[in-house]
Design an enzyme around this catalytic site. Structure first.
Site, short mmCIF file in Angstrom:
data_model
loop_
_atom_site.label_atom_id
_atom_site.label_comp_id
_atom_site.label_asym_id
_atom_site.label_seq_id
_atom_site.Cartn_x
_atom_site.Cartn_y
_atom_site.Cartn_z
N SER A 266 0.59 -1.27 0.00
CA SER A 266 -0.09 0.06 -0.09
C SER A 266 0.75 1.17 0.01
O SER A 266 1.89 1.25 0.87
CB SER A 266 -0.94 0.06 1.29
OG SER A 266 -1.57 1.24 1.67
N LYS A 267 0.32 2.42 -0.56
CA LYS A 267 1.40 3.45 -0.73
C LYS A 267 1.16 4.14 0.63
O LYS A 267 2.29 4.97 0.78
CB LYS A 267 0.40 4.49 -1.62
CG LYS A 267 0.34 4.08 -3.25
CD LYS A 267 0.02 5.32 -4.08
CE LYS A 267 -1.44 5.19 -4.02
NZ LYS A 267 -2.06 5.99 -5.02
N ARG A 268 0.30 3.87 1.71
CA ARG A 268 0.43 4.20 2.90
C ARG A 268 1.60 3.81 3.93
O ARG A 268 1.83 4.53 4.89
CB ARG A 268 -1.05 3.94 3.58
CG ARG A 268 -2.20 4.79 2.99
CD ARG A 268 -3.45 4.65 4.02
NE ARG A 268 -3.56 3.24 4.00
CZ ARG A 268 -4.82 2.64 3.39
NH1 ARG A 268 -5.15 3.00 2.10
NH2 ARG A 268 -4.83 1.01 3.40
N GLN A 269 2.00 2.81 3.26
CA GLN A 269 2.95 1.97 4.06
C GLN A 269 4.30 2.23 3.38
O GLN A 269 5.57 1.75 4.00
CB GLN A 269 2.76 0.56 4.29
CG GLN A 269 1.48 0.20 5.03
CD GLN A 269 0.90 -1.17 4.59
OE1 GLN A 269 0.97 -1.67 3.53
NE2 GLN A 269 0.20 -1.61 5.69
N GLY A 270 4.57 2.96 2.34
CA GLY A 270 5.80 3.07 1.90
C GLY A 270 5.87 3.19 0.37
O GLY A 270 4.74 3.07 -0.22
#
Length: 494
Positions: A266-270
């Site tokens: 996910s983009k939220r995680q990196g």
């Protein structure tokens, strides 16, 4: 309905294997999509086949301008080249789906004439209400086939009235569909669990499910590689092949790539796009090596593969069905390894864009190579060069307290720095290298009965201005004699 059994020994009688990468033009290249294109490319090369690029742009709302050029650019950087595609041409074009609408219209009409597809005039409001009712009744949401049995006259009248419609596939109402995946073997699906999927949208544009099947057949694709999130669509695809009386290609559903916590990337995680890793200074060779081992293993314990080695050794048998884990630390390990394999000259060339361009002009090539050599063993990515060499270009501000070793007094540290500076001044420029400095200073400390830490700690801090840094002799060699003595004097003044 009788069972549809797609046996694994049904192979395409084609003279040459053909595989494809068929992305949507939606911008950056996701790591999951890159792993798919990499596996498809490697399988094509290992089978002595062709690799084709096809743009699936039927979802116009998601299209990003210039996406094709950006995609070709990043794949060229990686080292993946195509044999055919929208940027190359070829005998099976066009290679962009919106340029193939006449082809899809011709084939959907064949299915309509044979009763294998039908027009659905249900409005969005009716479909939404239908799904809400199904969910309230704890039923799986799917189309209730209200338009499946409309008469020819009813269909003509609705069309004459200007009612909008989609075209749906007429799925079997009973029985089992058995499909074969090259990794998982035979997989069974109940016909009653399948929805009458939309093949043509109300604007006349085909869905991915329809266009991809038609294109794969007409382009004579022999193997389809895609993520295993497409497994629920697998029986629908196979039923389409059967509806046209076509032999399907071999399907290879690749395992998911999960993060270390077991969730999807996910983009939220990196970072999740190849371009992000390139821009941070990851080498294409490291990205290839790392991603090739996300779901594939060769023979033996080999972990380091060049692209040429992968093109030769890659095999379908090495692909597993279990999810692969994306470990960013493992990628850093590979990238650091490939960085250290570069010559200092090549590493400097690659790292230059990450350094202050104005500062670069103040140092000659030899000294810059010394800076690179000092940072090389600690680099995980090219962008690390800024942090790892910043203190060499400009001495950071630091407190005099950092110079003090254990319980030494300020006066004792100052005296030790003076003695050390005098010793360094006696070493000529010609012998100013790590090996000679280390041997000369260490012998001096030993012969005079001095403690190493009392001198080497303040020397290292004086040269770097940092609590953590390379050893004092490596730093002194990189800085050269003049800069080293100047920094020693600054420390003494503190």
């Amino acid at each position: 309905m009788s069972i549809l059994n797609i046996l694994k020994d049904k192979t395409l009688n084609k003279p040459r294997p053909r595989l494809r990468f068929a992305p949507s033009p939606t911008g950056f290249l996701h790591l999951g999509n890159f792993r798919t294109v990499l596996f498809g490319y490697l399988l094509a090369k290992s089978l002595k086949g062709d690799f084709i690029l096809r743009l699936e742009d039927t979802d116009q709302k998601r299209e990003v301008e210039g996406a094709l050029d950006k995609l070709v650019e990043i794949l060229n950087w990686i080292g993946i080249n195509f044999d055919e595609g929208p940027h190359l041409g070829g005998p099976y074009g066009p290679y962009i789906q919106t340029q193939r609408l006449d082809i899809y219209n011709k084939h959907i009409n064949l299915l309509l004439e044979q009763g294998k597809a039908y027009r659905c005039f249900c409005s969005e409001e009716r479909l939404s209400q239908m799904r809400a009712t199904q969910e309230a009744n704890k039923q799986a949401p799917r189309y209730d086939r209200a338009c499946r049995h409309l008469s020819t006259e009813e269909v003509k009248q609705k069309i004459a009235n200007g009612e909008k419609y989609v075209i749906r596939q007429a799925m079997p109402l009973e029985g089992e569909i058995i499909v074969h995946d090259e990794i998982r073997g035979d997989i069974k699906f109940k016909a009653t669990d399948l929805d009458d999927q939309v093949l043509i949208k109300s604007n006349g544009v085909p869905t991915y499910q329809f266009a991809s099947v038609v294109d794969d057949h007409l382009m004579e694709i022999t193997h389809v590689t895609r993520g295993d999130e497409w497994l629920p669509s697998f029986p629908k695809n196979i039923l389409l092949y059967q509806a046209f009386n076509w032999i399907p290609p071999k399907f290879i559903h690749l395992p998911l790539i999960l993060n270390k916590e077991g969730g999807k990337l996910s983009k939220r995680q990196g970072d999740v796009f190849v371009e992000q890793y390139r821009d941070k200074g990851y080498l294409s060779a490291a990205i290839i090596n790392f991603c090739a081992l996300l779901g594939w293993h060769g023979q033996g314990d080999q972990e380091i593969y060049s692209l040429l080695e992968l093109e030769k050794d890659f095999s379908l048998e090495g692909i597993g069905a279990s999810p692969a884990i994306f470990d960013a630390e493992k990628l850093d390990y590979y990238n650091g390894l490939y960085l250290r394999r570069l010559s200092d000259e090549d590493l400097l060339k690659a790292a230059r864009p990450y350094l202050d361009q104005e500062l670069l002009t103040k140092y000659d090539e030899k000294q810059l190579l010394n800076f690179i050599s000092l940072a090389k063993d600690r680099m995980k990515k090219l962008s690390d060069i800024t942090e790892l060499t910043g203190f060499l270009f400009s001495l950071p501000e630091y407190s005099k307290d950092l110079l003090i070793w254990k319980d030494l007094t300020e006066e004792r540290v100052k005296e030790n720095l003076k003695l050390l500076k005098e010793k360094l001044e006696s070493i000529n420029e010609q012998n100013w290298n790590k090996e000679y400095l280390e041997e000369n200073i260490m012998n001096w400390l030993k012969e005079s009965g001095k403690k190493n830490g009392d001198f080497l700690w303040p020397m290292r801090v004086a040269l770097s201005g940092l609590k953590n840094s390379p050893g004092p002799f490596e730093i002194a060699a990189a800085l050269r004699k003049g800069n080293s003595l100047e920094r020693m004097e600054i420390a003494i003044d503190k």
